[in-house]
Each structure stands twice: as structure tokens, then as C-alpha cells.
Motif scaffolding. Sequence first.
Motif, PDB file in Angstrom:
ATOM      1  N   PRO A 156       0.820  -1.217   0.000  1.00 15.53           N
ATOM      2  CA  PRO A 156       0.000   0.000   0.000  1.00 15.53           C
ATOM      3  C   PRO A 156       0.856   1.270   0.000  1.00 15.53           C
ATOM      4  CG  PRO A 156      -0.872  -1.571   1.584  1.00 15.53           C
ATOM      5  CD  PRO A 156       0.440  -2.122   1.086  1.00 15.53           C
ATOM      6  N   LYS A 157       1.954   1.253   0.746  1.00 15.43           N
ATOM      7  CA  LYS A 157       2.830   2.422   0.797  1.00 15.43           C
ATOM      8  C   LYS A 157       3.433   2.711  -0.575  1.00 15.43           C
ATOM      9  CE  LYS A 157       6.740   4.310   3.341  1.00 15.43           C
ATOM     10  NZ  LYS A 157       7.673   4.097   4.449  1.00 15.43           N
ATOM     11  N   ARG A 158       3.925   1.714  -1.265  1.00 15.47           N
ATOM     12  CA  ARG A 158       4.511   1.887  -2.600  1.00 15.47           C
ATOM     13  C   ARG A 158       3.446   2.369  -3.587  1.00 15.47           C
ATOM     14  NH1 ARG A 158       9.374   2.512  -4.913  1.00 15.47           N
ATOM     15  NH2 ARG A 158      10.190   0.826  -3.676  1.00 15.47           N
ATOM     16  N   PHE A 159       2.264   1.800  -3.497  1.00 13.89           N
ATOM     17  CA  PHE A 159       1.171   2.204  -4.373  1.00 13.89           C
ATOM     18  C   PHE A 159       0.846   3.684  -4.186  1.00 13.89           C
ATOM     19  CE2 PHE A 159      -3.346   2.861  -5.204  1.00 13.89           C
ATOM     20  CZ  PHE A 159      -3.440   2.401  -6.504  1.00 13.89           C
ATOM     21  N   LEU A 160       0.764   4.125  -2.946  1.00 13.71           N
ATOM     22  CA  LEU A 160       0.457   5.523  -2.677  1.00 13.71           C
ATOM     23  C   LEU A 160       1.580   6.444  -3.137  1.00 13.71           C
ATOM     24  CD1 LEU A 160      -1.327   5.264   0.775  1.00 13.71           C
ATOM     25  CD2 LEU A 160      -2.345   5.727  -1.460  1.00 13.71           C
ATOM     26  N   ARG A 161       2.829   6.008  -3.018  1.00 14.56           N
ATOM     27  CA  ARG A 161       3.961   6.799  -3.528  1.00 14.56           C
ATOM     28  C   ARG A 161       3.838   6.986  -5.037  1.00 14.56           C
ATOM     29  NH1 ARG A 161       9.725   4.836  -2.322  1.00 14.56           N
ATOM     30  NH2 ARG A 161      10.211   6.870  -3.197  1.00 14.56           N
ATOM     31  N   LEU A 162       3.504   5.921  -5.743  1.00 16.97           N
ATOM     32  CA  LEU A 162       3.367   6.011  -7.204  1.00 16.97           C
ATOM     33  C   LEU A 162       2.174   6.874  -7.609  1.00 16.97           C
ATOM     34  CD1 LEU A 162       4.306   2.382  -8.251  1.00 16.97           C
ATOM     35  CD2 LEU A 162       5.642   4.462  -8.597  1.00 16.97           C
ATOM     36  N   LEU A 163       1.099   6.780  -6.851  1.00 15.65           N
ATOM     37  CA  LEU A 163      -0.067   7.612  -7.120  1.00 15.65           C
ATOM     38  C   LEU A 163       0.284   9.092  -6.933  1.00 15.65           C
ATOM     39  CD1 LEU A 163      -3.068   7.753  -7.810  1.00 15.65           C
ATOM     40  CD2 LEU A 163      -3.543   7.464  -5.374  1.00 15.65           C
ATOM     41  N   ARG A 164       0.999   9.386  -5.863  1.00 18.24           N
ATOM     42  CA  ARG A 164       1.425  10.759  -5.604  1.00 18.24           C
ATOM     43  C   ARG A 164       2.373  11.235  -6.711  1.00 18.24           C
ATOM     44  NH1 ARG A 164       3.374  11.017   0.305  1.00 18.24           N
ATOM     45  NH2 ARG A 164       5.070   9.853  -0.631  1.00 18.24           N
ATOM     46  N   TRP A 165       3.290  10.357  -7.148  1.00 18.69           N
ATOM     47  CA  TRP A 165       4.228  10.687  -8.222  1.00 18.69           C
ATOM     48  C   TRP A 165       3.473  11.006  -9.511  1.00 18.69           C
ATOM     49  CZ3 TRP A 165       8.640  12.516  -9.362  1.00 18.69           C
ATOM     50  CH2 TRP A 165       9.256  12.255 -10.583  1.00 18.69           C
ATOM     51  N   THR A 166       2.440  10.243  -9.815  1.00 21.78           N
ATOM     52  CA  THR A 166       1.619  10.498 -10.997  1.00 21.78           C
ATOM     53  C   THR A 166       0.991  11.882 -10.922  1.00 21.78           C
ATOM     54  OG1 THR A 166       1.147   8.148 -11.236  1.00 21.78           O
ATOM     55  CG2 THR A 166      -0.342   9.661 -12.354  1.00 21.78           C
ATOM     56  N   LYS A 167       0.543  12.265  -9.737  1.00 21.89           N
ATOM     57  CA  LYS A 167      -0.040  13.601  -9.564  1.00 21.89           C
ATOM     58  C   LYS A 167       1.002  14.689  -9.788  1.00 21.89           C
ATOM     59  CE  LYS A 167      -3.611  12.083  -6.366  1.00 21.89           C
ATOM     60  NZ  LYS A 167      -4.104  12.176  -4.979  1.00 21.89           N
TER      61      LYS A 167
ATOM     62  N   GLU B 275      11.831  12.701  -3.086  1.00 15.70           N
ATOM     63  CA  GLU B 275      11.222  11.623  -3.859  1.00 15.70           C
ATOM     64  C   GLU B 275      11.427  11.840  -5.358  1.00 15.70           C
ATOM     65  OE1 GLU B 275       8.120   9.223  -2.152  1.00 15.70           O
ATOM     66  OE2 GLU B 275       6.844   9.991  -3.760  1.00 15.70           O
ATOM     67  N   PHE B 276      11.376  13.083  -5.802  1.00 16.08           N
ATOM     68  CA  PHE B 276      11.629  13.387  -7.212  1.00 16.08           C
ATOM     69  C   PHE B 276      13.020  12.900  -7.594  1.00 16.08           C
ATOM     70  CE2 PHE B 276      12.134  15.603 -11.119  1.00 16.08           C
ATOM     71  CZ  PHE B 276      10.865  15.940 -11.556  1.00 16.08           C
ATOM     72  N   ARG B 277      13.989  13.200  -6.746  1.00 16.22           N
ATOM     73  CA  ARG B 277      15.358  12.743  -7.009  1.00 16.22           C
ATOM     74  C   ARG B 277      15.449  11.224  -7.018  1.00 16.22           C
ATOM     75  NH1 ARG B 277      17.954  17.331  -3.678  1.00 16.22           N
ATOM     76  NH2 ARG B 277      18.832  18.600  -5.346  1.00 16.22           N
ATOM     77  N   SER B 278      14.679  10.573  -6.148  1.00 16.78           N
ATOM     78  CA  SER B 278      14.751   9.108  -6.106  1.00 16.78           C
ATOM     79  C   SER B 278      14.222   8.491  -7.400  1.00 16.78           C
ATOM     80  CB  SER B 278      13.997   8.557  -4.891  1.00 16.78           C
ATOM     81  OG  SER B 278      12.600   8.578  -5.077  1.00 16.78           O
ATOM     82  N   TYR B 279      13.269   9.146  -8.053  1.00 13.73           N
ATOM     83  CA  TYR B 279      12.712   8.629  -9.305  1.00 13.73           C
ATOM     84  C   TYR B 279      13.504   9.057 -10.534  1.00 13.73           C
ATOM     85  CZ  TYR B 279       8.472   6.842  -7.106  1.00 13.73           C
ATOM     86  OH  TYR B 279       7.586   6.131  -6.340  1.00 13.73           O
ATOM     87  N   THR B 280      14.073  10.269 -10.503  1.00 15.92           N
ATOM     88  CA  THR B 280      14.711  10.796 -11.713  1.00 15.92           C
ATOM     89  C   THR B 280      16.222  10.943 -11.611  1.00 15.92           C
ATOM     90  OG1 THR B 280      14.499  13.104 -11.023  1.00 15.92           O
ATOM     91  CG2 THR B 280      12.645  12.146 -12.268  1.00 15.92           C
ATOM     92  N   GLY B 281      16.736  11.006 -10.396  1.00 17.55           N
ATOM     93  CA  GLY B 281      18.166  11.195 -10.203  1.00 17.55           C
ATOM     94  C   GLY B 281      18.597  12.657 -10.159  1.00 17.55           C
ATOM     95  N   VAL B 282      17.650  13.563 -10.353  1.00 21.56           N
ATOM     96  CA  VAL B 282      17.953  15.001 -10.313  1.00 21.56           C
ATOM     97  C   VAL B 282      16.834  15.743  -9.595  1.00 21.56           C
ATOM     98  CG1 VAL B 282      19.327  14.986 -12.449  1.00 21.56           C
ATOM     99  CG2 VAL B 282      16.876  15.426 -12.558  1.00 21.56           C
ATOM    100  N   SER B 283      17.097  17.001  -9.271  1.00 14.42           N
ATOM    101  CA  SER B 283      16.066  17.829  -8.640  1.00 14.42           C
ATOM    102  C   SER B 283      14.978  18.164  -9.657  1.00 14.42           C
ATOM    103  CB  SER B 283      16.684  19.121  -8.112  1.00 14.42           C
ATOM    104  OG  SER B 283      17.025  19.973  -9.184  1.00 14.42           O
ATOM    105  N   PRO B 284      13.801  18.566  -9.196  1.00 15.97           N
ATOM    106  CA  PRO B 284      12.747  18.950 -10.141  1.00 15.97           C
ATOM    107  C   PRO B 284      13.177  20.083 -11.075  1.00 15.97           C
ATOM    108  CG  PRO B 284      11.841  18.738  -7.932  1.00 15.97           C
ATOM    109  CD  PRO B 284      13.325  18.612  -7.804  1.00 15.97           C
TER     110      PRO B 284
END
Length: 85
Positions: A11-22, A53-62
Motif C-alpha cells: 500500500p505504501k509503494r502504491f500511494l507513492r506512485l499515485l502521488r508521483w503520478t499527480k 522523492e523526485f530525485r529518487s525517481y529521476t536522479g535530479v532535482s525537479p
Amino acid sequence: RLFRNDVGLSPKRFLRLLRWTKVLEAIRRSRAPRWRDLSLAVGYADQAHLINEFRSYTGVSPTAFLADPLADPMLRHGAVPRPRH
């Protein structure tokens, strides 16, 4: 455990991905988002959590991501799929 078996994610991973999509949707709508406002709107405790979290997904700052001409072309051209409600 049932959620993980049915969905394939915790559930935690799912919510992280949902937030990332937003976050991606918001960036698609506004190429210059207000990071503090966006972080609170999509459920982060603060801007620092969004940036981490943005950095964790992309490797860079927003900001670095948006400034990179090689950043995800789907995002740049508005082709990020919209989540189904």
C-alpha cells in the motif's frame, strides 16, 4: 498482505506512485510549478519530501529535470498518461 497480493505492490509503494503520478500531471499542466504548493496539494509533508522523492525517481532535482532539454519527451510534450479515476 491482501493488497500486495491483489495489486502487486505494498500500500505504501502504491500511494507513492499515485502521488508521483499527480506530480507529473501538475508539471505537465504547468512547466513552472510552485513546488511548495504542489508538494502540499499532492500529499507530501513539505517541499523537501517532494524534492527527495523526485530525485529518487529521476536522479535530479525537479528544477534540474525541467531545465534539461533531454528530460522525458513525453512529459515535455504533454503525453503523460492521465490516471484513470
